[in-house]
Design an enzyme around this catalytic site. Structure first.
Site, PDB file in Angstrom:
ATOM      1  N   ASP A   1      -6.039  13.637 -25.193  1.00 24.76           N
ATOM      2  CA  ASP A   1      -6.009  12.222 -24.807  1.00 24.76           C
ATOM      3  C   ASP A   1      -5.307  11.492 -25.952  1.00 24.76           C
ATOM      4  O   ASP A   1      -5.870  11.329 -27.034  1.00 24.76           O
ATOM      5  CB  ASP A   1      -7.447  11.725 -24.625  1.00 24.76           C
ATOM      6  CG  ASP A   1      -7.506  10.223 -24.322  1.00 24.76           C
ATOM      7  OD1 ASP A   1      -6.496   9.530 -24.513  1.00 24.76           O
ATOM      8  OD2 ASP A   1      -8.587   9.764 -23.912  1.00 24.76           O
TER       9      ASP A   1
ATOM     10  N   TYR B   1       0.859  -1.193   0.000  1.00 24.11           N
ATOM     11  CA  TYR B   1       0.000   0.000   0.000  1.00 24.11           C
ATOM     12  C   TYR B   1       0.886   1.230   0.000  1.00 24.11           C
ATOM     13  O   TYR B   1       1.815   1.335   0.799  1.00 24.11           O
ATOM     14  CB  TYR B   1      -0.891   0.028   1.251  1.00 24.11           C
ATOM     15  CG  TYR B   1      -2.331  -0.211   0.895  1.00 24.11           C
ATOM     16  CD1 TYR B   1      -2.992   0.660   0.026  1.00 24.11           C
ATOM     17  CD2 TYR B   1      -3.024  -1.295   1.402  1.00 24.11           C
ATOM     18  CE1 TYR B   1      -4.304   0.426  -0.342  1.00 24.11           C
ATOM     19  CE2 TYR B   1      -4.333  -1.528   1.036  1.00 24.11           C
ATOM     20  CZ  TYR B   1      -4.975  -0.663   0.160  1.00 24.11           C
ATOM     21  OH  TYR B   1      -6.251  -0.890  -0.202  1.00 24.11           O
TER      22      TYR B   1
ATOM     23  N   THR C   1      -3.175   6.198 -22.186  1.00 19.40           N
ATOM     24  CA  THR C   1      -2.991   4.850 -21.665  1.00 19.40           C
ATOM     25  C   THR C   1      -1.543   4.475 -21.955  1.00 19.40           C
ATOM     26  O   THR C   1      -0.848   5.152 -22.718  1.00 19.40           O
ATOM     27  CB  THR C   1      -3.924   3.834 -22.353  1.00 19.40           C
ATOM     28  OG1 THR C   1      -3.752   3.946 -23.762  1.00 19.40           O
ATOM     29  CG2 THR C   1      -5.370   4.078 -21.979  1.00 19.40           C
TER      30      THR C   1
ATOM     31  N   LYS D   1      -1.029   0.693 -25.423  1.00 16.97           N
ATOM     32  CA  LYS D   1      -1.338   0.553 -26.861  1.00 16.97           C
ATOM     33  C   LYS D   1      -0.022   0.683 -27.636  1.00 16.97           C
ATOM     34  O   LYS D   1       0.830  -0.181 -27.508  1.00 16.97           O
ATOM     35  CB  LYS D   1      -2.393   1.588 -27.247  1.00 16.97           C
ATOM     36  CG  LYS D   1      -3.695   1.390 -26.458  1.00 16.97           C
ATOM     37  CD  LYS D   1      -4.778   2.357 -26.861  1.00 16.97           C
ATOM     38  CE  LYS D   1      -6.083   2.020 -26.167  1.00 16.97           C
ATOM     39  NZ  LYS D   1      -6.387   2.873 -25.032  1.00 16.97           N
TER      40      LYS D   1
HETATM   41  N1  DSN Z   1     -11.129   0.606 -25.566  1.00 15.64           N
HETATM   42  C1  DSN Z   1     -10.016   1.348 -26.097  1.00 15.64           C
HETATM   43  C2  DSN Z   1      -9.867   1.150 -27.562  1.00 15.64           C
HETATM   44  O1  DSN Z   1     -10.049   0.035 -27.990  1.00 15.64           O
HETATM   45  O2  DSN Z   1      -9.541   2.070 -28.267  1.00 15.64           O
HETATM   46  C3  DSN Z   1     -10.080   2.758 -25.751  1.00 15.64           C
HETATM   47  O3  DSN Z   1     -10.155   2.876 -24.394  1.00 15.64           O
END
Ligand code: DSN
Length: 427
Positions: A198, A52, A224, A227
Protein backbone atom coordinates in the site's frame (compact mmCIF):
# COMPACT_ATOMS: atom_id res chain seq x y z
CA UNK A 1 -17.50 31.82 -10.79
CA UNK A 2 -19.61 29.28 -8.87
CA UNK A 3 -22.56 31.49 -9.84
CA UNK A 4 -25.15 28.73 -9.96
CA UNK A 5 -24.03 27.34 -6.65
CA UNK A 6 -24.29 30.78 -5.10
CA UNK A 7 -27.80 31.25 -6.46
CA UNK A 8 -29.13 27.82 -5.52
CA UNK A 9 -27.46 27.14 -2.19
CA UNK A 10 -25.88 30.03 -0.35
CA UNK A 11 -24.95 27.87 2.63
CA UNK A 12 -22.84 25.45 0.61
CA UNK A 13 -21.46 28.29 -1.49
CA UNK A 14 -20.29 30.17 1.58
CA UNK A 15 -18.66 27.08 3.07
CA UNK A 16 -16.81 26.53 -0.24
CA UNK A 17 -15.79 30.18 -0.30
CA UNK A 18 -14.41 29.91 3.21
CA UNK A 19 -12.55 26.72 2.33
CA UNK A 20 -10.90 28.44 -0.67
CA UNK A 21 -9.81 31.20 1.67
CA UNK A 22 -8.65 28.77 4.39
CA UNK A 23 -6.54 26.87 1.88
CA UNK A 24 -4.90 30.13 0.85
CA UNK A 25 -4.17 31.57 4.29
CA UNK A 26 -3.09 28.38 6.08
CA UNK A 27 0.18 26.50 5.89
CA UNK A 28 -0.76 22.93 5.01
CA UNK A 29 1.58 20.39 6.55
CA UNK A 30 -0.81 17.43 6.76
CA UNK A 31 1.27 14.68 5.14
CA UNK A 32 -1.68 13.16 3.28
CA UNK A 33 -2.96 16.36 1.68
CA UNK A 34 -2.07 18.32 -1.42
CA UNK A 35 -3.57 20.85 -3.86
CA UNK A 36 -4.75 19.48 -7.20
CA UNK A 37 -4.20 21.44 -10.40
CA UNK A 38 -6.92 23.55 -11.99
CA UNK A 39 -7.14 20.90 -14.72
CA UNK A 40 -7.93 18.18 -12.16
CA UNK A 41 -10.49 20.46 -10.49
CA UNK A 42 -12.05 21.14 -13.89
CA UNK A 43 -12.27 17.44 -14.75
CA UNK A 44 -14.05 16.67 -11.49
CA UNK A 45 -16.62 19.39 -12.02
CA UNK A 46 -17.86 17.96 -15.33
CA UNK A 47 -20.97 16.14 -16.53
CA UNK A 48 -19.13 12.86 -16.18
CA UNK A 49 -20.63 12.84 -12.68
CA UNK A 50 -23.97 12.05 -14.37
CA UNK A 51 -22.97 8.81 -15.99
CA UNK A 52 -23.58 5.30 -14.72
CA UNK A 53 -20.88 3.01 -16.07
CA UNK A 54 -21.02 -0.25 -14.11
CA UNK A 55 -18.57 -2.66 -15.68
CA UNK A 56 -15.35 -1.82 -17.49
CA UNK A 57 -14.51 -0.02 -20.76
CA UNK A 58 -16.12 -1.88 -23.66
CA UNK A 59 -18.03 -4.16 -21.24
CA UNK A 60 -20.59 -1.96 -19.49
CA UNK A 61 -24.03 -2.72 -18.13
CA UNK A 62 -25.31 0.68 -19.32
CA UNK A 63 -25.57 2.32 -22.72
CA UNK A 64 -24.03 5.67 -23.59
CA UNK A 65 -20.59 4.88 -22.20
CA UNK A 66 -18.43 5.65 -25.22
CA UNK A 67 -16.99 8.88 -23.82
CA UNK A 68 -16.48 7.68 -20.26
CA UNK A 69 -14.81 4.62 -21.79
CA UNK A 70 -12.24 6.93 -23.38
CA UNK A 71 -11.53 8.55 -20.03
CA UNK A 72 -11.27 5.32 -18.05
CA UNK A 73 -9.03 3.73 -20.69
CA UNK A 74 -6.73 6.76 -20.56
CA UNK A 75 -6.58 6.53 -16.76
CA UNK A 76 -5.80 2.80 -16.90
CA UNK A 77 -3.09 3.14 -19.56
CA UNK A 78 -1.45 6.06 -17.80
CA UNK A 79 -1.51 4.31 -14.40
CA UNK A 80 0.16 1.25 -15.95
CA UNK A 81 2.81 3.41 -17.58
CA UNK A 82 3.48 5.43 -14.44
CA UNK A 83 4.13 2.43 -12.23
CA UNK A 84 5.25 -0.15 -14.82
CA UNK A 85 2.28 -2.34 -13.91
CA UNK A 86 0.73 -5.11 -16.00
CA UNK A 87 -2.83 -4.23 -14.95
CA UNK A 88 -4.57 -1.27 -13.34
CA UNK A 89 -8.05 -0.85 -11.90
CA UNK A 90 -8.86 2.84 -11.49
CA UNK A 91 -12.36 2.49 -10.03
CA UNK A 92 -11.83 2.29 -6.24
CA UNK A 93 -13.40 5.31 -4.57
CA UNK A 94 -10.66 5.51 -1.93
CA UNK A 95 -7.53 3.88 -0.57
CA UNK A 96 -9.48 1.83 1.97
CA UNK A 97 -11.76 0.54 -0.78
CA UNK A 98 -8.76 -0.31 -2.93
CA UNK A 99 -7.40 -2.31 0.01
CA UNK A 100 -10.73 -3.99 0.65
CA UNK A 101 -11.04 -5.01 -3.00
CA UNK A 102 -7.45 -6.28 -3.05
CA UNK A 103 -8.03 -8.43 0.05
CA UNK A 104 -11.28 -9.85 -1.34
CA UNK A 105 -9.58 -10.60 -4.66
CA UNK A 106 -6.91 -12.77 -3.08
CA UNK A 107 -8.40 -14.03 0.18
CA UNK A 108 -11.53 -15.53 1.69
CA UNK A 109 -13.07 -14.44 4.99
CA UNK A 110 -11.12 -15.81 7.93
CA UNK A 111 -7.80 -15.90 6.07
CA UNK A 112 -4.82 -14.43 7.86
CA UNK A 113 -3.27 -11.04 7.04
CA UNK A 114 0.03 -9.81 8.45
CA UNK A 115 0.07 -6.00 8.45
CA UNK A 116 1.80 -3.11 10.18
CA UNK A 117 0.09 -1.95 13.37
CA UNK A 118 -1.52 1.50 13.16
CA UNK A 119 0.21 2.71 16.32
CA UNK A 120 3.59 1.81 14.79
CA UNK A 121 2.98 3.59 11.49
CA UNK A 122 0.51 1.34 9.61
CA UNK A 123 -3.01 2.13 8.39
CA UNK A 124 -6.49 1.40 9.73
CA UNK A 125 -7.24 -0.90 6.80
CA UNK A 126 -4.12 -2.98 7.48
CA UNK A 127 -5.87 -4.66 10.39
CA UNK A 128 -6.90 -2.17 13.05
CA UNK A 129 -9.30 -3.84 15.54
CA UNK A 130 -12.10 -1.40 14.73
CA UNK A 131 -11.69 -1.66 10.94
CA UNK A 132 -13.45 -4.05 8.53
CA UNK A 133 -10.09 -5.71 7.89
CA UNK A 134 -9.96 -7.25 11.34
CA UNK A 135 -13.67 -8.08 11.39
CA UNK A 136 -13.40 -10.12 8.19
CA UNK A 137 -9.85 -11.45 8.41
CA UNK A 138 -7.61 -12.90 11.07
CA UNK A 139 -5.00 -10.21 11.69
CA UNK A 140 -1.47 -10.54 12.94
CA UNK A 141 0.72 -7.48 13.20
CA UNK A 142 4.29 -6.34 12.92
CA UNK A 143 5.77 -3.07 14.07
CA UNK A 144 9.09 -1.30 14.26
CA UNK A 145 12.19 -2.02 16.32
CA UNK A 146 12.02 -0.21 19.66
CA UNK A 147 15.57 1.14 19.41
CA UNK A 148 15.74 2.17 15.76
CA UNK A 149 12.01 2.80 15.23
CA UNK A 150 12.53 1.22 11.80
CA UNK A 151 10.95 -1.88 10.31
CA UNK A 152 13.10 -4.88 11.14
CA UNK A 153 12.59 -7.32 8.26
CA UNK A 154 14.17 -10.17 10.26
CA UNK A 155 11.47 -9.70 12.87
CA UNK A 156 8.77 -9.53 10.17
CA UNK A 157 10.16 -12.78 8.76
CA UNK A 158 10.09 -14.45 12.18
CA UNK A 159 6.45 -13.38 12.75
CA UNK A 160 5.51 -14.59 9.27
CA UNK A 161 7.13 -17.99 9.78
CA UNK A 162 5.39 -18.36 13.12
CA UNK A 163 1.94 -17.19 12.04
CA UNK A 164 1.86 -18.35 8.38
CA UNK A 165 -0.28 -15.49 6.96
CA UNK A 166 -2.08 -15.84 3.62
CA UNK A 167 -1.18 -12.25 2.74
CA UNK A 168 1.41 -9.76 3.93
CA UNK A 169 0.73 -6.02 3.64
CA UNK A 170 3.71 -3.72 3.40
CA UNK A 171 3.12 0.01 3.51
CA UNK A 172 2.42 2.71 6.05
CA UNK A 173 0.74 5.99 6.89
CA UNK A 174 3.31 7.47 9.24
CA UNK A 175 6.61 5.79 8.53
CA UNK A 176 9.32 8.28 7.51
CA UNK A 177 11.81 5.83 6.03
CA UNK A 178 12.21 4.17 2.65
CA UNK A 179 10.84 0.65 2.41
CA UNK A 180 12.78 -2.09 0.66
CA UNK A 181 10.16 -4.38 -0.86
CA UNK A 182 12.52 -7.14 -1.95
CA UNK A 183 12.99 -8.78 1.48
CA UNK A 184 9.23 -8.69 1.99
CA UNK A 185 8.82 -10.56 -1.31
CA UNK A 186 11.30 -13.17 -0.10
CA UNK A 187 9.42 -13.59 3.20
CA UNK A 188 6.09 -13.89 1.37
CA UNK A 189 7.58 -16.50 -0.94
CA UNK A 190 9.05 -18.46 1.98
CA UNK A 191 5.72 -18.68 3.81
CA UNK A 192 3.53 -19.04 0.71
CA UNK A 193 1.73 -15.70 1.23
CA UNK A 194 0.59 -13.11 -1.25
CA UNK A 195 2.42 -9.79 -1.00
CA UNK A 196 0.50 -6.54 -1.21
CA UNK A 197 2.02 -3.06 -0.96
CA UNK A 198 0.00 0.00 0.00
CA UNK A 199 1.96 3.00 -1.28
CA UNK A 200 -0.69 5.64 -0.60
CA UNK A 201 1.82 8.06 0.87
CA UNK A 202 4.85 7.41 -1.31
CA UNK A 203 3.27 6.96 -4.74
CA UNK A 204 4.76 10.27 -5.96
CA UNK A 205 8.39 9.43 -5.11
CA UNK A 206 7.85 5.90 -6.49
CA UNK A 207 6.65 7.26 -9.84
CA UNK A 208 9.59 9.67 -9.94
CA UNK A 209 12.10 6.86 -9.29
CA UNK A 210 13.06 8.37 -5.93
CA UNK A 211 11.73 5.46 -3.86
CA UNK A 212 11.89 1.71 -4.61
CA UNK A 213 8.96 0.56 -6.73
CA UNK A 214 7.03 -2.36 -5.21
CA UNK A 215 5.32 -3.36 -8.47
CA UNK A 216 7.93 -5.92 -9.60
CA UNK A 217 7.89 -7.59 -6.16
CA UNK A 218 4.19 -7.69 -5.27
CA UNK A 219 1.07 -9.53 -6.33
CA UNK A 220 -0.98 -6.38 -5.79
CA UNK A 221 -0.16 -2.73 -5.11
CA UNK A 222 -2.72 -0.19 -3.94
CA UNK A 223 -2.47 3.55 -3.61
CA UNK A 224 -4.52 6.61 -3.03
CA UNK A 225 -4.18 9.23 -5.72
CA UNK A 226 -4.40 12.45 -3.71
CA UNK A 227 -1.29 12.58 -1.54
CA UNK A 228 2.16 12.92 -3.11
CA UNK A 229 0.62 11.85 -6.44
CA UNK A 230 -1.44 15.10 -6.38
CA UNK A 231 -4.59 13.77 -8.00
CA UNK A 232 -8.23 13.71 -6.90
CA UNK A 233 -9.27 12.04 -3.63
CA UNK A 234 -9.47 8.40 -4.71
CA UNK A 235 -7.71 5.04 -5.03
CA UNK A 236 -6.35 2.58 -7.61
CA UNK A 237 -5.14 -1.02 -7.69
CA UNK A 238 -2.18 -2.27 -9.72
CA UNK A 239 -1.45 -5.95 -10.15
CA UNK A 240 0.06 -8.69 -12.21
CA UNK A 241 -1.98 -9.83 -15.20
CA UNK A 242 -2.67 -13.16 -13.49
CA UNK A 243 -4.70 -11.35 -10.80
CA UNK A 244 -6.42 -8.88 -13.15
CA UNK A 245 -9.74 -10.68 -13.48
CA UNK A 246 -10.06 -11.32 -9.76
CA UNK A 247 -9.17 -7.73 -8.91
CA UNK A 248 -11.66 -6.32 -11.40
CA UNK A 249 -14.53 -8.46 -10.20
CA UNK A 250 -13.63 -7.76 -6.61
CA UNK A 251 -14.02 -3.99 -7.21
CA UNK A 252 -17.15 -4.40 -9.35
CA UNK A 253 -19.47 -6.15 -8.61
CA UNK A 254 -17.66 -7.18 -5.42
CA UNK A 255 -17.65 -4.03 -3.35
CA UNK A 256 -18.71 -1.13 -5.59
CA UNK A 257 -21.44 -0.30 -8.05
CA UNK A 258 -21.10 2.57 -10.50
CA UNK A 259 -17.65 4.13 -10.67
CA UNK A 260 -17.31 7.88 -10.10
CA UNK A 261 -16.54 8.82 -13.68
CA UNK A 262 -15.84 12.50 -12.94
CA UNK A 263 -13.23 11.41 -10.40
CA UNK A 264 -11.76 8.90 -12.86
CA UNK A 265 -11.50 11.82 -15.30
CA UNK A 266 -9.59 13.71 -12.60
CA UNK A 267 -7.31 10.69 -12.12
CA UNK A 268 -6.60 10.49 -15.86
CA UNK A 269 -5.56 14.15 -15.86
CA UNK A 270 -3.42 13.80 -12.73
CA UNK A 271 -1.66 10.76 -14.23
CA UNK A 272 -0.90 12.77 -17.37
CA UNK A 273 0.61 15.46 -15.16
CA UNK A 274 2.64 12.84 -13.28
CA UNK A 275 4.00 11.49 -16.58
CA UNK A 276 5.24 14.96 -17.56
CA UNK A 277 8.94 15.77 -16.99
CA UNK A 278 8.33 18.44 -14.30
CA UNK A 279 6.83 15.88 -11.94
CA UNK A 280 10.20 14.37 -11.06
CA UNK A 281 11.55 17.80 -10.17
CA UNK A 282 8.48 18.38 -7.98
CA UNK A 283 9.07 15.10 -6.14
CA UNK A 284 12.77 15.89 -5.67
CA UNK A 285 11.81 19.20 -4.09
CA UNK A 286 9.28 17.50 -1.77
CA UNK A 287 12.07 15.26 -0.44
CA UNK A 288 14.59 18.12 -0.19
CA UNK A 289 11.99 20.14 1.71
CA UNK A 290 11.28 17.26 4.10
CA UNK A 291 15.01 16.98 4.85
CA UNK A 292 15.30 20.73 5.44
CA UNK A 293 12.26 20.78 7.73
CA UNK A 294 13.53 17.70 9.61
CA UNK A 295 16.94 19.32 10.16
CA UNK A 296 15.44 22.53 11.48
CA UNK A 297 12.98 20.75 13.78
CA UNK A 298 15.85 18.71 15.20
CA UNK A 299 17.92 21.86 15.70
CA UNK A 300 14.92 23.38 17.49
CA UNK A 301 14.73 20.56 20.04
CA UNK A 302 12.18 18.13 18.63
CA UNK A 303 13.03 14.42 18.59
CA UNK A 304 12.20 12.92 15.21
CA UNK A 305 11.01 9.33 15.00
CA UNK A 306 13.88 7.35 13.40
CA UNK A 307 15.99 10.52 13.62
CA UNK A 308 14.88 11.96 10.29
CA UNK A 309 13.19 11.13 7.00
CA UNK A 310 13.77 9.52 3.61
CA UNK A 311 10.41 10.54 2.20
CA UNK A 312 7.90 13.39 2.33
CA UNK A 313 6.91 12.98 5.96
CA UNK A 314 8.22 13.57 9.44
CA UNK A 315 6.90 12.27 12.75
CA UNK A 316 8.09 14.55 15.55
CA UNK A 317 8.01 13.59 19.19
CA UNK A 318 6.84 16.86 20.77
CA UNK A 319 7.42 15.94 24.41
CA UNK A 320 10.77 17.77 24.62
CA UNK A 321 8.67 20.94 24.30
CA UNK A 322 6.50 19.88 27.25
CA UNK A 323 3.34 19.36 25.20
CA UNK A 324 1.55 16.32 23.79
CA UNK A 325 0.49 15.78 20.19
CA UNK A 326 -3.02 17.17 20.45
CA UNK A 327 -1.82 20.25 22.33
CA UNK A 328 0.86 20.86 19.69
CA UNK A 329 -1.72 20.45 16.92
CA UNK A 330 -4.02 23.01 18.56
CA UNK A 331 -1.23 25.50 19.16
CA UNK A 332 -0.18 25.24 15.52
CA UNK A 333 -3.77 25.66 14.38
CA UNK A 334 -3.85 28.99 16.25
CA UNK A 335 -1.01 30.24 14.08
CA UNK A 336 -2.43 28.86 10.83
CA UNK A 337 -0.35 25.70 10.47
CA UNK A 338 -2.31 22.47 10.01
CA UNK A 339 -0.80 19.14 11.06
CA UNK A 340 -2.25 16.04 12.71
CA UNK A 341 -1.44 14.59 16.10
CA UNK A 342 0.10 11.19 15.69
CA UNK A 343 1.22 8.40 17.96
CA UNK A 344 4.92 7.66 18.00
CA UNK A 345 6.03 4.00 18.15
CA UNK A 346 5.42 2.55 21.66
CA UNK A 347 3.57 5.72 22.60
CA UNK A 348 2.62 5.88 26.29
CA UNK A 349 -0.28 8.19 25.37
CA UNK A 350 -3.55 7.14 23.69
CA UNK A 351 -4.26 8.17 20.06
CA UNK A 352 -6.58 10.97 21.22
CA UNK A 353 -3.60 12.69 22.88
CA UNK A 354 -0.46 11.06 21.43
CA UNK A 355 3.14 12.14 21.88
CA UNK A 356 3.78 13.25 18.32
CA UNK A 357 2.68 15.23 15.31
CA UNK A 358 3.00 14.18 11.67
CA UNK A 359 4.03 16.66 9.01
CA UNK A 360 4.55 16.39 5.27
CA UNK A 361 5.90 18.69 2.59
CA UNK A 362 3.94 17.72 -0.54
CA UNK A 363 1.35 20.51 -0.32
CA UNK A 364 3.66 23.42 0.44
CA UNK A 365 6.05 22.22 -2.27
CA UNK A 366 3.14 22.47 -4.70
CA UNK A 367 2.84 26.13 -3.65
CA UNK A 368 6.48 26.67 -4.55
CA UNK A 369 8.19 26.66 -1.16
CA UNK A 370 11.78 25.46 -0.98
CA UNK A 371 14.40 24.87 1.72
CA UNK A 372 14.56 28.43 3.18
CA UNK A 373 10.81 28.43 3.82
CA UNK A 374 11.08 24.97 5.44
CA UNK A 375 13.74 26.31 7.80
CA UNK A 376 11.53 29.26 8.59
CA UNK A 377 8.58 26.96 9.26
CA UNK A 378 10.67 24.73 11.57
CA UNK A 379 11.60 27.83 13.52
CA UNK A 380 8.00 29.08 13.67
CA UNK A 381 6.74 25.68 14.86
CA UNK A 382 9.27 25.55 17.70
CA UNK A 383 8.60 29.19 18.69
CA UNK A 384 4.89 28.41 18.92
CA UNK A 385 5.61 25.59 21.36
CA UNK A 386 7.89 27.77 23.48
CA UNK A 387 5.45 30.71 23.57
CA UNK A 388 2.21 28.77 23.61
CA UNK A 389 0.88 30.80 26.58
CA UNK A 390 1.77 34.16 25.08
CA UNK A 391 -1.03 35.34 22.83
CA UNK A 392 0.97 38.36 21.61
CA UNK A 393 3.83 36.12 20.44
CA UNK A 394 1.36 33.73 18.83
CA UNK A 395 -0.25 36.64 17.01
CA UNK A 396 3.15 37.66 15.63
CA UNK A 397 3.79 34.08 14.50
CA UNK A 398 0.39 34.08 12.79
CA UNK A 399 1.41 37.21 10.92
CA UNK A 400 4.56 35.43 9.82
CA UNK A 401 2.59 32.43 8.48
CA UNK A 402 0.13 34.77 6.76
CA UNK A 403 2.99 36.54 5.08
CA UNK A 404 4.44 33.20 3.93
CA UNK A 405 1.04 32.06 2.66
CA UNK A 406 0.64 35.34 0.74
CA UNK A 407 4.00 34.89 -0.94
CA UNK A 408 3.01 31.41 -2.18
CA UNK A 409 -0.57 31.67 -3.45
CA UNK A 410 -2.67 28.63 -4.22
CA UNK A 411 -5.40 28.91 -6.88
CA UNK A 412 -4.74 32.63 -7.54
CA UNK A 413 -7.26 32.62 -10.39
CA UNK A 414 -10.06 31.32 -8.20
CA UNK A 415 -9.13 33.71 -5.42
CA UNK A 416 -9.10 36.72 -7.69
CA UNK A 417 -12.48 35.95 -9.20
CA UNK A 418 -14.08 35.15 -5.86
CA UNK A 419 -12.61 38.27 -4.37
CA UNK A 420 -14.09 40.38 -7.10
CA UNK A 421 -17.44 38.72 -6.49
CA UNK A 422 -17.43 38.66 -2.73
CA UNK A 423 -15.35 41.58 -1.54
CA UNK A 424 -17.10 41.60 1.82
CA UNK A 425 -15.94 38.06 2.64
CA UNK A 426 -12.35 39.18 2.14
CA UNK A 427 -12.66 42.57 3.80
N1 DSN B 1 -5.91 9.19 6.51
C1 DSN B 1 -4.76 9.01 5.66
C2 DSN B 1 -3.56 9.68 6.21
O1 DSN B 1 -3.72 10.77 6.73
O2 DSN B 1 -2.48 9.16 6.11
C3 DSN B 1 -4.51 7.62 5.36
O3 DSN B 1 -5.63 7.07 4.80
Amino acid sequence: MLNDLRRVDKDVYEAVLKEVRREQIDIELIASENYVSMAVLDAQGTVMTNKYAEGYPGRRYYGGCKHVDVVETLAIDRAKELFGAEHANVQPHSGSQANMAAYFALLKPGDRILGMALDQGGHLSHGHPKNFSSKVFDIVRYGVNKETERIDVDEVGAIARKTRPNLIVVGASSYPRAIDFEPFAQIAKDVGAYLMADIAHIAGPVVAGLHPNPVPHCDVVTTTTHKTLRGPRSGIILCKEEHAKKVNSSVFPGIQGGPLMHVIAGKAVAFKEALAPGFKRYQEQILANACALAEELTAQGFRLVTGGTDNHLIVADVRPHKVNGIQATRILERIGITVNNNQIPFDPLPPTKSSGIRMGTAAMTTRGMTEPEMKQLGHIIASAMVHSDDSVRLRLLREETLDLADRFPVYPGILRRLYEQERSAYA
